[in-house]
Every structure is written in structure tokens, then in C-alpha cells.
Design a protein around this motif. Structure first.
Motif, short mmCIF file in Angstrom:
data_model
loop_
_atom_site.label_atom_id
_atom_site.label_comp_id
_atom_site.label_asym_id
_atom_site.label_seq_id
_atom_site.Cartn_x
_atom_site.Cartn_y
_atom_site.Cartn_z
N LEU A 19 24.87 9.98 12.84
CA LEU A 19 25.18 8.69 12.24
C LEU A 19 24.85 7.52 13.16
O LEU A 19 24.75 6.38 12.72
CB LEU A 19 26.67 8.61 11.89
CG LEU A 19 27.28 9.74 11.09
CD1 LEU A 19 28.74 9.45 10.83
CD2 LEU A 19 26.55 9.94 9.79
N ALA A 22 22.06 5.02 12.40
CA ALA A 22 22.31 4.23 11.19
C ALA A 22 23.36 3.16 11.46
O ALA A 22 23.20 2.00 11.09
CB ALA A 22 22.77 5.13 10.06
N LEU A 23 24.44 3.54 12.15
CA LEU A 23 25.52 2.59 12.39
C LEU A 23 25.06 1.48 13.33
O LEU A 23 25.51 0.34 13.22
CB LEU A 23 26.72 3.32 12.98
CG LEU A 23 27.36 4.37 12.07
CD1 LEU A 23 28.53 5.03 12.77
CD2 LEU A 23 27.82 3.75 10.77
N GLN A 26 23.64 -1.60 11.57
CA GLN A 26 24.46 -2.29 10.58
C GLN A 26 24.88 -3.68 11.06
O GLN A 26 25.99 -4.12 10.83
CB GLN A 26 25.71 -1.46 10.26
CG GLN A 26 25.41 -0.09 9.67
CD GLN A 26 24.66 -0.19 8.38
OE1 GLN A 26 25.02 -1.00 7.54
NE2 GLN A 26 23.62 0.61 8.21
N THR A 55 33.08 6.41 2.66
CA THR A 55 32.07 7.35 3.09
C THR A 55 32.48 8.76 2.69
O THR A 55 33.62 9.00 2.26
CB THR A 55 31.87 7.31 4.62
OG1 THR A 55 33.02 7.89 5.26
CG2 THR A 55 31.69 5.87 5.10
N HIS A 67 25.12 7.72 4.90
CA HIS A 67 24.74 7.48 6.29
C HIS A 67 23.29 7.96 6.49
O HIS A 67 23.05 9.16 6.56
CB HIS A 67 25.67 8.23 7.24
CG HIS A 67 27.08 7.78 7.17
ND1 HIS A 67 27.99 8.31 6.26
CD2 HIS A 67 27.76 6.86 7.89
CE1 HIS A 67 29.16 7.73 6.44
NE2 HIS A 67 29.06 6.85 7.42
N SER A 124 19.75 11.62 4.61
CA SER A 124 21.10 11.14 4.91
C SER A 124 21.99 12.32 5.29
O SER A 124 21.70 13.48 4.99
CB SER A 124 21.70 10.43 3.68
OG SER A 124 22.04 11.36 2.66
#
Length: 297
Positions: A19, A22-23, A26, A55, A67, A124
Motif C-alpha cells: 500500500l 499508493a498512500l 495521496q 477500505t 489501494h 490493487s
């Protein structure tokens, strides 16, 4: 992490690593001075927005946010049942079959790829777990079956442009001693791959030009052993110019042995039907002789 999770510690850690990229993306764009002066930006209650995000970890049945992984991946499969014919029923039959992309690598490896079925692509964390929970684990696969998890656009063949100059880390495990462990080892190997922890350079500020060494991971079942492999897009030579690459390749093997498979750094693994965690370039693999140069983790 919600109490609904049943992942063991190492799997949870690897899943969270998947993750991170991706995080990290953000970020919220700040308004410009002109927008503030014109009163065009309304105050947003970010806490209220965050509370509305569900989530798969906080609400496994009604999540509204996925994610994304750093890269999309494709699962491939073959077994004696897939040789030379269509696949009427397989361990992955819950997913639609898609054609193999017609790339130069496929053309070069056409005979090899005829029997390999492209199962599904995903990008994802949620889609990965949906896939994983609907396929038969390696311990229950028939003899001579293989799962190949490769980055989207790369076929599991030496001839692919992304693989032809590379090699693989692999370990061979006797079946009778590892039947209870191979499923966990394969899961952790996949999680480390999609989480970019084998070679994390692209996710650690390497910029747009940073490319992971990892192209795919494989698990194979044979009559008397299992084999786990990690394929790389490059392999070091013996000259000094490759010192940095060799160090990076060795880092992949060390992470595989210690953090994924759970062995100690000094532990020796070779024995009847068993090998060390060892690296061999694809070119040396073709030699199948003593002249092949191995790196031992």
C-alpha cells in the motif's frame, strides 16, 4: 488495521508494504494565492471526508476505496491438463481466460507459451486478495504445475525483452518436508513482489526512471519437490563495472531468504532434493554445466 483481519504478522507487513506507494501519492494539492483571493476555494472538512472512506481492511464487505499497487500484475498458470488443448476446468476456472499478448517475446517463445494460460490481471491490493482466495494453493496442485505471477506486459519466458538479460533466484524444497509450508512461502513471495520489497528502488524516490529488477515470481510443483523462483531483468557479470548491480541482486536474494522464507542468514539449506537460495543468469541456466556461475544467498 481492523480486528476483522486474520493475516499473520509477516503477511500483514508485506501487504501493508504493497500500500505504501499508493498512500504516498495521496497528497492534497494546495490552493493558489489567486484562488484564495478570489474566494473560489471553499473550506473542506477533511476529517469528515476521511471518516467516509472505507477500505477492505476496515469494512471487508462494503469498502469504497481500493489501494492501487505500484505496478499491475498478471497471473499465468500451466499444468499437464493445459498441454496442447483448451482448459475446460482448472484451479483458476473462476476467472475469465484472456489471450496472450502478441509481443516479440511471445513470437520467440511461441511453442513454450502455447500451453500457458493467462488467468487474470490486477492492479490493487483488494483484487490480489480476491484472486488469491479463489485459486488452489500450490500444495494442492497436480504434479508439473506452475503459477507465474509477472508484471503486466511481461510474459514468463526468457525470450521476453524484460527477461532476456536477467536471471533468477530460486530454491528447491523437498515435498515431504515442505508440504505444510509451501503455501505460506508462496503467499509471502507474491506479497513481497507486488509490494516492491524485493527491490524497492522505484518506490523510494528513485524518480520516473527507476525500474525494479523484479519481473516475476514462480512456484512449481514436481513429483518430489517444490521450486520457488524470483526473476530479474538484469544479471551481473564478473567484471568490476557490475559491482553495484551485483550488490543489488544479492540484496534481493538476502531479502528472499531471510524476510520472505524465514531462514537465518547463516543457515545452510542444501541436502537431498534441496538447494540453497541461489542465483543463476538465464544464459548460464542454458549451459547446465559446471561453467555456470551461481551466487548463493
Amino acid at each position: 488495521m481492523s480486528a476483522t483481519s486474520t493475516l499473520p504478522g509477516p503477511a500483514l507487513q508485506a501487504s501493508r508494504a504493497a500500500l505504501s506507494a499508493a498512500l504516498a501519492d495521496q497528497d492534497i494539492q494546495s490552493p493558489t494565492d489567486e484562488e484564495l483571493e478570489n474566494g473560489e476555494i471553499q473550506e473542506v472538512d477533511m476529517q469528515a471526508q476521511a471518516e467516509g472512506i472505507r477500505t477492505v481492511f476496515s469494512d471487508p464487505t462494503n469498502f469504497n476505496v481500493k489501494h492501487p499497487l505500484y505496478s499491475p500484475w498478471t497471473l499465468w498458470f500451466d499444468s499437464p491438463a493445459t498441454k496442447g488443448r483448451n482448459l475446460p476446468q482448472t484451479p483458476v476456472s473462476a476467472f475469465p481466460q484472456t489471450p496472450i499478448p502478441q509481443t516479440p517475446g511471445v513470437a520467440a517463445a511461441q511453442g513454450w507459451m502455447e500451453d500457458i494460460k493467462r488467468v487474470i490481471s490486477f492492479d490493487s491490493v483488494e483484487e490480489f486478495w480476491g484472486l488469491y482466495n479463489n485459486i488452489i494453493p500450490p500444495s494442492q496442485l497436480p504434479q508439473k504445475a506452475n503459477y507465474y505471477l509477472f508484471k503486466e506486459g511481461i510474459i514468463p519466458a526468457w525470450e521476453d525483452e524484460a527477461n532476456k538479460n536477467g536471471g533468477k533466484w530460486s530454491i528447491q524444497l523437498p515435498k515431504d518436508k515442505n508440504r505444510a509450508h509451501v503455501d505460506k512461502m508462496w503467499l509471502y513471495t507474491m506479497l513481497a513482489a507486488i509490494g516492491e520489497t524485493f527491490d524497492p528502488a522505484p518506490t523510494q524516490g528513485g524518480g520516473g526512471n527507476a525500474v525494479s529488477l523484479i519481473t516475476g515470481v514462480i512456484v512449481s510443483t514436481r513429483p518430489q519437490f517444490y521450486r520457488l523462483s524470483i526473476w530479474t531483468r538484469l544479471a551481473p557479470n564478473t567484471n568490476d563495472d557490475d559491482a553495484a548491480l551485483r550488490s543489488r541482486i544479492e540484496g534481493v536474494g538476502k531479502h528472499f531468504k531471510i524476510n520472505v522464507l524465514g531462514y537465518s542468514e547463516s543457515q545452510r539449506l542444501a541436502g537431498p532434493l534441496a538447494t540453497e537460495v541461489e542465483f543463476l543468469s538465464h544464459k548460464d541456466s542454458e549451459k547446465k554445466g559446471k561453467s555456470a556461475r551461481k551466487i548463493i544467498a
